[in-house]
Design a protein around this motif. Sequence first.
Motif, PDB file in Angstrom:
ATOM      1  N   MET A   1       0.819  -1.198   0.000  1.00 46.35           N
ATOM      2  CA  MET A   1       0.000   0.000   0.000  1.00 46.35           C
ATOM      3  C   MET A   1       0.865   1.265   0.000  1.00 46.35           C
ATOM      4  SD  MET A   1      -3.212   0.755  -0.200  1.00 46.35           S
ATOM      5  CE  MET A   1      -4.060  -0.713   0.282  1.00 46.35           C
ATOM      6  N   SER A   2       2.013   1.190   0.646  1.00 47.44           N
ATOM      7  CA  SER A   2       2.908   2.336   0.729  1.00 47.44           C
ATOM      8  C   SER A   2       3.352   2.805  -0.657  1.00 47.44           C
ATOM      9  CB  SER A   2       4.120   1.988   1.591  1.00 47.44           C
ATOM     10  OG  SER A   2       4.907   3.129   1.791  1.00 47.44           O
ATOM     11  N   ASP A   3       3.606   1.859  -1.565  1.00 47.46           N
ATOM     12  CA  ASP A   3       3.994   2.231  -2.931  1.00 47.46           C
ATOM     13  C   ASP A   3       2.873   2.994  -3.631  1.00 47.46           C
ATOM     14  OD1 ASP A   3       6.456   1.042  -2.601  1.00 47.46           O
ATOM     15  OD2 ASP A   3       5.920  -0.796  -3.672  1.00 47.46           O
ATOM     16  N   TRP A   4       1.633   2.547  -3.414  1.00 45.21           N
ATOM     17  CA  TRP A   4       0.486   3.215  -4.032  1.00 45.21           C
ATOM     18  C   TRP A   4       0.375   4.644  -3.508  1.00 45.21           C
ATOM     19  CZ3 TRP A   4      -3.834   5.849  -2.685  1.00 45.21           C
ATOM     20  CH2 TRP A   4      -4.768   6.076  -3.690  1.00 45.21           C
ATOM     21  N   ILE A   5       0.505   4.822  -2.196  1.00 51.02           N
ATOM     22  CA  ILE A   5       0.413   6.155  -1.592  1.00 51.02           C
ATOM     23  C   ILE A   5       1.515   7.054  -2.153  1.00 51.02           C
ATOM     24  CG2 ILE A   5       0.602   7.468   0.560  1.00 51.02           C
ATOM     25  CD1 ILE A   5      -0.515   4.934   1.989  1.00 51.02           C
ATOM     26  N   ASP A   6       2.750   6.550  -2.159  1.00 53.21           N
ATOM     27  CA  ASP A   6       3.872   7.347  -2.657  1.00 53.21           C
ATOM     28  C   ASP A   6       3.676   7.741  -4.119  1.00 53.21           C
ATOM     29  OD1 ASP A   6       5.089   7.192  -0.162  1.00 53.21           O
ATOM     30  OD2 ASP A   6       6.403   5.535  -0.747  1.00 53.21           O
TER      31      ASP A   6
ATOM     32  N   ASN B   1       1.894  10.186   9.704  1.00 55.27           N
ATOM     33  CA  ASN B   1       1.421   8.817   9.935  1.00 55.27           C
ATOM     34  C   ASN B   1       0.603   8.358   8.739  1.00 55.27           C
ATOM     35  OD1 ASN B   1       2.128   8.077  12.808  1.00 55.27           O
ATOM     36  ND2 ASN B   1       1.125  10.055  13.128  1.00 55.27           N
ATOM     37  N   ARG B   2       0.657   7.047   8.488  1.00 62.01           N
ATOM     38  CA  ARG B   2      -0.155   6.447   7.428  1.00 62.01           C
ATOM     39  C   ARG B   2      -0.661   5.115   7.956  1.00 62.01           C
ATOM     40  NH1 ARG B   2       3.415   7.389   1.975  1.00 62.01           N
ATOM     41  NH2 ARG B   2       4.861   5.948   2.936  1.00 62.01           N
ATOM     42  N   TRP B   3      -1.984   4.954   7.945  1.00 62.07           N
ATOM     43  CA  TRP B   3      -2.586   3.730   8.434  1.00 62.07           C
ATOM     44  C   TRP B   3      -3.401   3.078   7.314  1.00 62.07           C
ATOM     45  CZ3 TRP B   3      -3.154   8.364  11.218  1.00 62.07           C
ATOM     46  CH2 TRP B   3      -2.452   8.422  12.424  1.00 62.07           C
ATOM     47  N   THR B   4      -3.260   1.777   7.184  1.00 67.43           N
ATOM     48  CA  THR B   4      -4.096   0.992   6.280  1.00 67.43           C
ATOM     49  C   THR B   4      -5.140   0.312   7.132  1.00 67.43           C
ATOM     50  OG1 THR B   4      -2.207   0.626   4.816  1.00 67.43           O
ATOM     51  CG2 THR B   4      -4.096  -0.858   4.570  1.00 67.43           C
ATOM     52  N   VAL B   5      -6.394   0.713   6.942  1.00 69.63           N
ATOM     53  CA  VAL B   5      -7.488   0.130   7.716  1.00 69.63           C
ATOM     54  C   VAL B   5      -7.791  -1.265   7.191  1.00 69.63           C
ATOM     55  CG1 VAL B   5      -9.897   0.407   8.408  1.00 69.63           C
ATOM     56  CG2 VAL B   5      -8.411   2.423   8.224  1.00 69.63           C
TER      57      VAL B   5
ATOM     58  N   LYS C   1      -9.003  -1.474   1.304  1.00 65.80           N
ATOM     59  CA  LYS C   1      -9.748  -0.440   0.595  1.00 65.80           C
ATOM     60  C   LYS C   1      -9.704   0.925   1.265  1.00 65.80           C
ATOM     61  CE  LYS C   1     -12.988  -3.711  -1.417  1.00 65.80           C
ATOM     62  NZ  LYS C   1     -14.385  -4.075  -1.571  1.00 65.80           N
ATOM     63  N   THR C   2      -9.305   1.008   2.520  1.00 71.64           N
ATOM     64  CA  THR C   2      -9.364   2.279   3.246  1.00 71.64           C
ATOM     65  C   THR C   2      -8.019   2.644   3.853  1.00 71.64           C
ATOM     66  OG1 THR C   2     -11.698   1.879   3.765  1.00 71.64           O
ATOM     67  CG2 THR C   2     -10.570   3.554   5.072  1.00 71.64           C
ATOM     68  N   LEU C   3      -7.623   3.896   3.637  1.00 72.76           N
ATOM     69  CA  LEU C   3      -6.385   4.445   4.182  1.00 72.76           C
ATOM     70  C   LEU C   3      -6.709   5.688   4.993  1.00 72.76           C
ATOM     71  CD1 LEU C   3      -4.466   4.539   0.801  1.00 72.76           C
ATOM     72  CD2 LEU C   3      -4.177   2.815   2.587  1.00 72.76           C
ATOM     73  N   VAL C   4      -5.959   5.912   6.050  1.00 63.65           N
ATOM     74  CA  VAL C   4      -6.037   7.157   6.808  1.00 63.65           C
ATOM     75  C   VAL C   4      -4.627   7.726   6.818  1.00 63.65           C
ATOM     76  CG1 VAL C   4      -6.583   8.246   9.009  1.00 63.65           C
ATOM     77  CG2 VAL C   4      -7.936   6.281   8.223  1.00 63.65           C
ATOM     78  N   LEU C   5      -4.504   8.961   6.355  1.00 63.46           N
ATOM     79  CA  LEU C   5      -3.200   9.576   6.175  1.00 63.46           C
ATOM     80  C   LEU C   5      -3.124  10.876   6.968  1.00 63.46           C
ATOM     81  CD1 LEU C   5      -3.194   9.218   2.285  1.00 63.46           C
ATOM     82  CD2 LEU C   5      -2.224   7.614   3.951  1.00 63.46           C
ATOM     83  N   GLU C   6      -2.038  11.069   7.691  1.00 64.46           N
ATOM     84  CA  GLU C   6      -1.812  12.309   8.422  1.00 64.46           C
ATOM     85  C   GLU C   6      -0.552  12.955   7.851  1.00 64.46           C
ATOM     86  OE1 GLU C   6      -0.959  13.908  12.954  1.00 64.46           O
ATOM     87  OE2 GLU C   6      -0.699  11.777  12.498  1.00 64.46           O
TER      88      GLU C   6
END
Length: 140
Positions: free
Chosen positions: A1-6, A64-68, A71-76
């Motif tokens: 998921m980190s690659d997708w966010i980046d 911070n980055r959380w993968t719930v 399908k759901t991400l919470v990003l700070e």
Amino acid sequence: MSDWIDSFYADVDAQLTERVLDRFTTDGELVFGNNPPAIGRDAIREVLENLRAALSGMRHEWCNRWTVDQKTLVLEARVHYTTRGGTEVVLPCATVVDRDSSGLITSLRIHIDAAPLFAALDAESVTAQPESVASHEVSG
């Protein structure tokens, strides 16, 4: 998921509107601060283009980055906005991203108090007006 966010936020920070839009479903939703939801790619394009017109750049600094789930991400983040006039405004932000089973964004909700950014943009707008009025008076 980190690659997708980046990858996604590299396109966001580079203000590559069409590449960002390609990550949304056709009826996807974008909510920026307390603005009404932009629903569908055309409405989202308008929001992104308005932001791009006002800014010379932006950069997300992750806190911070959380993968719930898948399908759901919470990003700070702390988002560094640079106005066309060169003012940098850094704002704390939390974003919730929901994606469908194919990985496209169905909803991206950016929780941010954008008032300091809009104040900086307004200040630049007011500062720019007297120059244009003065040059008009000289030539007129």
